[in-house]
Enzyme design. Structure first.
Site, PDB file in Angstrom:
ATOM      1  CG  ASP A  12      -1.777   1.092   1.482  1.00 43.56           C
ATOM      2  OD1 ASP A  12      -2.425   1.623   0.388  1.00 43.56           O
ATOM      3  OD2 ASP A  12      -1.913   1.504   2.535  1.00 43.56           O
ATOM      4  CG  ASP A  14      -1.376   7.638   0.345  1.00 42.85           C
ATOM      5  OD1 ASP A  14      -0.376   8.064  -0.060  1.00 42.85           O
ATOM      6  OD2 ASP A  14      -2.401   7.698  -0.446  1.00 42.85           O
TER       7      ASP A  14
HETATM    8 MG   LIG Z   1      -2.891   2.962   3.518  1.00 45.94          MG
END
Ligand SMILES: [Mg+2]
Length: 172
Positions: A12, A14
């Site tokens: 992932d 962010d």
């Molecule tokens: Mg995230």
């Protein structure tokens, strides 16, 4: 030519390689997670494909354009590459059913907890399923990994390289 099949680390974006300060649309807002580049280098050196997969509903919500998302990913990859850390590829999902921008309002299996982004990367790259895994900071990241029978590791922030080193140590 046959491309080498390797396991993949699906990261992932962010909340994993950068802090998630909410709807990250421009480079000036990026605060890197500690040792993010070192963690990615470690994965490169250990023989993993490294991919990013990221929900970017800010596009559907009108906070930034799809082109801005691409520019930001490309900027981040360049910054990492300058430190010897290679992101092989990335996918993002600009859609959100509760958005406001026409063209981005359909529900998409790419949007996590859907696994569409992981599946698409697995289609375009020679990924060996055995040994592959995902890292994310939300339960939806874990659900996406689970949907394709990959282990998911929930990251709470901090030293990303130490976290990755711990995962790799347990793979052996
Ligand atoms: Mg995230």
């Amino acid at each position: 030519m046959t491309r080498l099949e390797k396991p993949a680390a699906f990261l992932d974006r962010d909340g994993v390689i950068n802090y998630d300060d909410g709807y990250m649309g421009t480079p000036d807002r990026i605060r890197w997670m500690p040792n993010a580049a070192k963690a990615i280098r470690r994965l490169n050196d250990a023989g993993y494909h490294v991919f990013l997969f990221s929900n970017q509903s800010g596009v559907a919500r009108g906070f930034f354009t799809e082109q801005a998302v691409v520019l930001l990913f490309d900027w981040m990859r360049a910054e990492l590459r300058a430190q010897g850390a290679v992101i092989d590829d990335y996918r993002f999902c600009p859609h959100h059913p509760q958005g406001s921008v026409e063209g981005y309002l359909q529900d998409s299996d790419w949007r996590k907890p859907g696994a569409g982004m992981i599946r698409d990367l697995m289609t375009h790259w020679p990924v060996r399923h055995a040994g592959s895994f995902a890292i994310g900071d939300r339960s939806t990241d874990m659900e996406a990994a689970e949907a394709v029978n990959l282990p998911g590791y929930l990251f709470a922030g901090g030293d990303l390289d130490a976290f990755v080193a711990g995962i790799l140590a347990n793979q052996r």
